[in-house]
Design an enzyme around this catalytic site. Structure first.
Site, PDB file in Angstrom:
ATOM      1  N   CYS A  66       0.890  -1.175   0.000  1.00  0.00           N
ATOM      2  CA  CYS A  66       0.000   0.000   0.000  1.00  0.00           C
ATOM      3  C   CYS A  66       0.920   1.214   0.000  1.00  0.00           C
ATOM      4  CB  CYS A  66      -0.915   0.000   1.219  1.00  0.00           C
ATOM      5  SG  CYS A  66      -1.843  -1.549   1.460  1.00  0.00           S
ATOM      6  N   ALA A 119       1.575   4.358  -1.685  1.00  0.00           N
ATOM      7  CA  ALA A 119       1.526   5.819  -1.839  1.00  0.00           C
ATOM      8  C   ALA A 119       1.635   6.517  -0.476  1.00  0.00           C
ATOM      9  CB  ALA A 119       0.229   6.219  -2.528  1.00  0.00           C
ATOM     10  N   PRO A 120       2.297   7.680  -0.450  1.00  0.00           N
ATOM     11  CA  PRO A 120       2.897   8.419  -1.574  1.00  0.00           C
ATOM     12  C   PRO A 120       4.323   7.995  -1.920  1.00  0.00           C
ATOM     13  CG  PRO A 120       3.051   9.729   0.407  1.00  0.00           C
ATOM     14  CD  PRO A 120       2.318   8.469   0.803  1.00  0.00           C
ATOM     15  N   GLY A 180       7.031   7.246   0.375  1.00  0.00           N
ATOM     16  CA  GLY A 180       8.124   7.531   1.295  1.00  0.00           C
ATOM     17  C   GLY A 180       8.802   6.284   1.821  1.00  0.00           C
ATOM     18  N   LYS A 181       8.018   5.282   2.206  1.00  0.00           N
ATOM     19  CA  LYS A 181       8.623   4.062   2.757  1.00  0.00           C
ATOM     20  C   LYS A 181       9.271   3.235   1.652  1.00  0.00           C
ATOM     21  CE  LYS A 181       5.432   3.857   6.705  1.00  0.00           C
ATOM     22  NZ  LYS A 181       4.548   4.986   6.323  1.00  0.00           N
ATOM     23  N   GLU A 227      -0.364   0.292  -5.479  1.00  0.00           N
ATOM     24  CA  GLU A 227      -1.244   1.348  -4.989  1.00  0.00           C
ATOM     25  C   GLU A 227      -2.572   1.237  -5.716  1.00  0.00           C
ATOM     26  OE1 GLU A 227      -3.323   4.164  -3.328  1.00  0.00           O
ATOM     27  OE2 GLU A 227      -1.391   3.473  -2.537  1.00  0.00           O
ATOM     28  N   CYS A 272      -0.870   3.668  11.192  1.00  0.00           N
ATOM     29  CA  CYS A 272      -0.668   4.938  11.901  1.00  0.00           C
ATOM     30  C   CYS A 272      -1.865   5.143  12.836  1.00  0.00           C
ATOM     31  CB  CYS A 272      -0.490   6.099  10.936  1.00  0.00           C
ATOM     32  SG  CYS A 272      -1.759   6.262   9.662  1.00  0.00           S
TER      33      CYS A 272
END
Length: 427
Positions: free
Chosen positions: A255, A257-258, A260-261, A277, A375
């Site tokens: 999953c 987006a965006p 960073g990971k 995504e 999160c």
């Protein structure tokens, strides 16, 4: 009537439009992006003022709403109510500007709905006369006092009885700003020296994230456009470290987006990365972020639960399952979440997370590892989700994180709230 773009009245008017959209069910970030696109000539000061007023008002919406309940005898139009919320917030934060705030709020409503200027003027002047009573009005309502919905309070009490108030308090603060250093391009020490020279001081955290002393506009970050630095919450930067992918491994960011990971994984190791995504527009952002950093991965638009749509049958050595969730750990960064979410949404998120875990587990190689990430600070999406998953899958071993079964980060002055659980598939 058109207000000067550098005036407080203009910022009140624009931020009230955003707040009104959210209270009608719209996403705050999406609304702000549309507004910026419609005003490409905005100065950085205007953009920052509008954003700060809208975000801050929504963080404390419960308090502003409690004050307005004592001042309004009938519900006004949505824009007027939103403008009053923004103005009341500003009066609470800047009491020394009371006269200016009232005057500029009246100017703002006159530009939008001229017939309501008398009403706005009267309500705000009455608010000032009764300002000594605000604390009592807010204090008698627990949801207003903590600026979170009542169902949210109850869930936090159950999940974290020892620290629920501290979590709520952190959720009402301005979020910190952290940077990730592109390890392929420079060291953390080099980045800190570059930032210091540019007048953007920060310090290094345990996981090599750079925490800035104060947030700044991305345009002020040296090396950002060249791919030396990325903006990423310090808590989120634990994900790539915990997954610990090695050179040559096949890795899935399910999953993504965006991006960073995904980027962090690629900065740390030469891996064969597939980033999935569901949303095509968000998938484009992954590609843009990777290009800025000089990184490459396969990016596909697909629902990670539908294996037939994207999986070629080759197992992955590592899987990052950063699943959709309530986002309760990042509510200070996205304050509309508090007021748009409903209690029943948590069960729906948990069901979706279980579907994702069950699907992705099929694609993991024996002895491979999966990092489950949310999160969220709600147990149903975190600890209880993993317990139910392990009960369904006898070949899932939970690996300790820092000598604990899992890792729950709570929002604080350094990072947002995240949950991590590391799972290994037995041979």
């Amino acid at each position: 009537m058109r207000l000067p773009a550098d005036s407080l009245g203009y910022a009140l008017q624009a931020s009230a439009r955003l707040v009104a959209e959210v209270l009608d069910g719209a996403n705050l970030t999406d609304g702000f992006e549309r507004m910026q696109q419609a005003h490409p000539d905005w100065a950085e000061g205007t953009r920052g003022a509008v954003r700060d007023l809208a975000w801050s008002t929504l963080r404390e919406y419960g308090r502003g709403d409690a004050v307005l309940r004592h001042l309004l005898h009938a519900p006004p139009p949505s824009f007027v109510r939103a403008l009053l919320l923004v103005a009341v917030h500003r009066l609470g934060q800047r009491p020394e500007q009371a006269h200016t705030v009232v005057d500029q709020a009246v100017q703002a409503v006159a530009a939008e709905m001229p017939g309501m200027r008398g009403m706005v003027n009267a309500v705000l002047r009455n608010a000032l006369r009764q300002k000594a009573s605000w604390a009592d009005w807010i204090g008698v309502d627990e949801a207003a006092r903590h600026a979170h919905p009542r169902w949210w309070l109850e869930r936090l009490r159950r999940s974290h009885p020892e620290r629920w108030e501290a979590v709520l308090d952190a959720g009402n603060q301005h979020p910190p700003m952290a940077l990730r250093v592109n390890r392929r391009r420079m060291t953390v020490d080099e980045a800190l020296a570059m930032l210091q020279q540019a007048g953007v001081p920060g310090h290094r955290l345990e996981n090599d994230a750079v925490l800035l002393e104060r947030p700044v506009a991305v345009a002020r970050l040296p090396g950002h456009g060249e791919g030396l630095l990325s903006v990423q919450d310090a808590g989120a930067q634990w994900a790539a470290r915990l997954l610990d992918a090695r050179d040559g491994e096949r890795v899935l960011d399910a999953c993504a987006a965006p991006g960073g990971k995904s980027a962090h994984l690629l900065e740390r190791a030469d891996v064969d990365l597939l980033a999935l995504e569901l949303d095509p527009q968000r998938a484009e952002r992954i590609g843009r972020n990777l290009a800025r950093l000089g990184l490459a991965a396969q990016v596909r638009v697909a629902d990670c639960r539908d294996l037939h749509a994207w999986w070629d049958g080759r197992p992955f050595d590592r899987i990052l399952a950063d699943v959709p969730c309530s986002a309760s750990g990042v509510a200070r960064r996205h304050p509309d979440i508090k007021w748009l979410r409903r209690d029943e949404d948590i069960g729906r998120f948990a069901a979706q997370q279980a579907e994702i875990l069950d699907a992705l587990w099929q694609t993991l190689a024996p002895d491979g590892t999966m990092l489950y990430v949310t999160c969220s600070v709600f147990d149903e999406e975190n600890r209880l989700q993993i317990a139910r998953f392990r009960a369904r899958h006898g070949d899932a071993e939970q690996l300790p994180i820092d000598n604990r079964p899992d890792c729950q980060l709570f929002p604080n002055a350094e990072h947002d709230g995240f949950y991590f659980a590391l799972l290994r598939k037995s041979r």
